[in-house]
Design a protein around this motif. Structure first.
Motif, short mmCIF file in Angstrom:
data_model
loop_
_atom_site.label_atom_id
_atom_site.label_comp_id
_atom_site.label_asym_id
_atom_site.label_seq_id
_atom_site.Cartn_x
_atom_site.Cartn_y
_atom_site.Cartn_z
N VAL A 39 63.51 -31.62 26.84
CA VAL A 39 62.18 -30.88 26.27
C VAL A 39 61.01 -31.59 27.16
N THR A 40 61.14 -32.55 28.09
CA THR A 40 59.97 -33.00 28.79
C THR A 40 59.16 -31.98 29.39
N GLU A 41 59.57 -31.06 30.05
CA GLU A 41 58.86 -30.04 30.80
C GLU A 41 57.94 -29.20 29.69
N ALA A 42 58.97 -29.14 28.82
CA ALA A 42 58.16 -28.02 27.68
C ALA A 42 57.29 -28.61 26.88
N THR A 60 58.89 -25.45 17.52
CA THR A 60 59.65 -24.46 16.75
C THR A 60 59.40 -22.98 17.34
N ALA A 61 58.28 -22.54 17.51
CA ALA A 61 57.98 -21.09 18.01
C ALA A 61 58.62 -20.88 19.56
N PHE A 62 58.59 -22.13 20.03
CA PHE A 62 59.10 -22.10 21.54
C PHE A 62 60.58 -21.76 21.46
N LEU A 63 61.23 -22.81 20.63
CA LEU A 63 62.71 -22.63 20.48
C LEU A 63 63.19 -21.09 19.77
N VAL A 64 62.45 -20.78 19.12
CA VAL A 64 62.63 -19.26 18.56
C VAL A 64 62.49 -18.27 19.64
N PHE A 65 61.49 -18.53 20.47
CA PHE A 65 61.47 -17.48 21.69
C PHE A 65 62.85 -17.95 22.54
N CYS A 66 62.95 -18.86 23.19
CA CYS A 66 64.20 -19.15 23.74
C CYS A 66 65.59 -18.58 23.30
N ARG A 246 73.21 -20.70 28.14
CA ARG A 246 72.08 -19.95 28.55
C ARG A 246 70.84 -20.50 27.73
N LEU A 247 70.95 -20.78 26.46
CA LEU A 247 69.90 -21.52 25.59
C LEU A 247 69.33 -22.63 26.32
N ARG A 248 70.28 -23.60 26.76
CA ARG A 248 69.97 -24.93 27.13
C ARG A 248 68.88 -24.62 28.54
N GLU A 249 69.41 -23.71 29.13
CA GLU A 249 68.81 -23.31 30.57
C GLU A 249 67.49 -22.86 30.36
N LEU A 250 67.23 -21.89 29.29
CA LEU A 250 65.81 -21.75 29.10
C LEU A 250 64.85 -22.64 28.53
N VAL A 251 65.49 -23.49 27.41
CA VAL A 251 64.50 -24.52 26.79
C VAL A 251 64.43 -25.63 28.01
N GLU A 252 65.10 -25.79 28.76
CA GLU A 252 64.91 -27.22 29.71
C GLU A 252 63.83 -26.51 31.06
N ALA A 253 64.09 -25.38 31.11
CA ALA A 253 63.09 -24.60 32.08
C ALA A 253 61.69 -24.39 31.66
N ALA A 254 61.51 -24.62 30.39
CA ALA A 254 60.26 -24.43 29.62
C ALA A 254 59.63 -22.95 29.76
N TYR A 255 60.86 -21.88 29.42
CA TYR A 255 60.87 -20.60 29.60
C TYR A 255 59.68 -19.80 28.70
N GLY A 256 58.68 -19.23 29.15
CA GLY A 256 57.78 -18.75 28.52
C GLY A 256 56.49 -19.48 28.17
N LEU A 257 56.49 -20.66 28.50
CA LEU A 257 55.21 -21.50 28.41
C LEU A 257 54.48 -21.55 29.86
N ASP A 258 53.59 -20.48 29.87
CA ASP A 258 52.86 -20.46 31.19
C ASP A 258 51.48 -20.85 30.79
N VAL A 259 50.95 -22.03 31.72
CA VAL A 259 49.84 -22.59 31.57
C VAL A 259 48.77 -21.57 32.39
N PRO A 260 47.63 -21.35 31.62
CA PRO A 260 46.55 -20.65 32.38
C PRO A 260 46.15 -21.31 33.36
N GLY A 261 46.02 -20.52 34.53
CA GLY A 261 45.46 -20.95 35.82
C GLY A 261 46.36 -21.71 36.87
#
Length: 262
Positions: A39-42, A60-66, A246-261
């Motif tokens: 979860v380093t990237e996340a 927790t919210a991020f994991l629920v999302f993934c 699939r769950l591991r792939e999404l978490v390690e890619a920090a899916y859904g965590l878009d940094v503004p800018g």
């Protein structure tokens, strides 16, 4: 003869529900998978989002999302098997999460259902959980419920058979899958194995820093310990393995965590 500091306290009615739940869940065909997920990237993105917006996001919210997005690829896991052997597959992913809040002056973990998480953003899920945490008691018991907890144990435990008898009613009351963040009560790594009354439960352990090979070199990474529990009566091993991948792939890619800018 007892010591002066000894005392006898009444057993809380709410805890009787926990005892009933654990006894019933322990009879299910639960299979547990122990994972280490990077979860380093996340966590870096969560920090960057807070720096850019001034608002934090919870792991927790991020994991629920993934979890919800992984279930889109494997919807038959978001289901219950009824007493007639039929599978009730649900479109909406309603996640029962354990949130820490104050109940009668004591900090406790209590359940809260976040509805339709497969249609929501990380921010929306985070805000829902924070609202539950700020509530004085999101699961305050009615007088009828307090009375029900005083019934004999074999009568009370009939409630926890609702997933088999009336899956839709259980979904409305307790959701379709569960996420329990045990790691929020302590530091360091470690897994937790727990029985569950759900077809799928994600138990979040601790985060530890360990060396890992990345791009041909060894570097320290933040690894989150997760326990994925599935009901083998509903989910076979191959499908569960693909879902976990699939769950591991999404978490390690920090899916859904878009940094503004960015």
């Amino acid at each position: 003869m007892s010591d002066r500091g000894d005392r006898i306290e009444p057993f809380p009615a709410r805890r009787r529900g926990t005892v009933d739940y654990m006894r019933t869940a322990g009879r299910r065909s639960n299979v547990h998978g122990l994972l280490e997920v990077d979860v380093t990237e996340a966590r870096q993105r969560i920090e960057a989002i807070e720096a850019a917006t001034g608002e934090s996001l919870s792991v927790t919210a991020f994991l629920v999302f993934c979890l919800s997005r992984a279930l889109e690829a494997y919807p038959r896991i978001n289901a219950y098997r009824d007493w007639r052997g039929r599978l009730h597959v649900f479109d909406a992913v309603d996640v029962n999460v354990l949130v820490e809040t104050t109940v009668r002056g004591e900090r406790l973990g209590v359940p809260h259902v976040v509805r339709r998480t497969n249609e929501r953003s990380v921010r929306s899920i985070h805000d829902d959980i924070r609202a539950a945490q700020s509530s004085s008691d999101p699961t305050e018991l009615s007088p009828v419920a307090e009375l029900a907890f005083r019934l004999p144990g074999f009568v009370r435990r009939l409630l926890w058979r609702l997933p088999q008898w009336f899956p839709e009613r259980w979904k409305a009351m307790a959701g379709t899958v569960a996420v329990t963040s045990v790691g929020m009560f302590g530091g360091g790594g470690g897994w937790v194995i727990s029985p569950t009354n759900y077809t799928l439960q994600l138990t979040v352990g601790g985060i530890s820093e360990k060396p890992r090979v990345v791009d041909g070199g060894v570097t320290n990474r933040e690894l989150l310990d997760l326990t994925v529990t599935v009901d083998h009566d509903v989910v076979d091993g191959a499908e569960a393995t693909r879902f976990v991948g699939r769950l591991r792939e999404l978490v390690e890619a920090a899916y859904g965590l878009d940094v503004p800018g960015e």
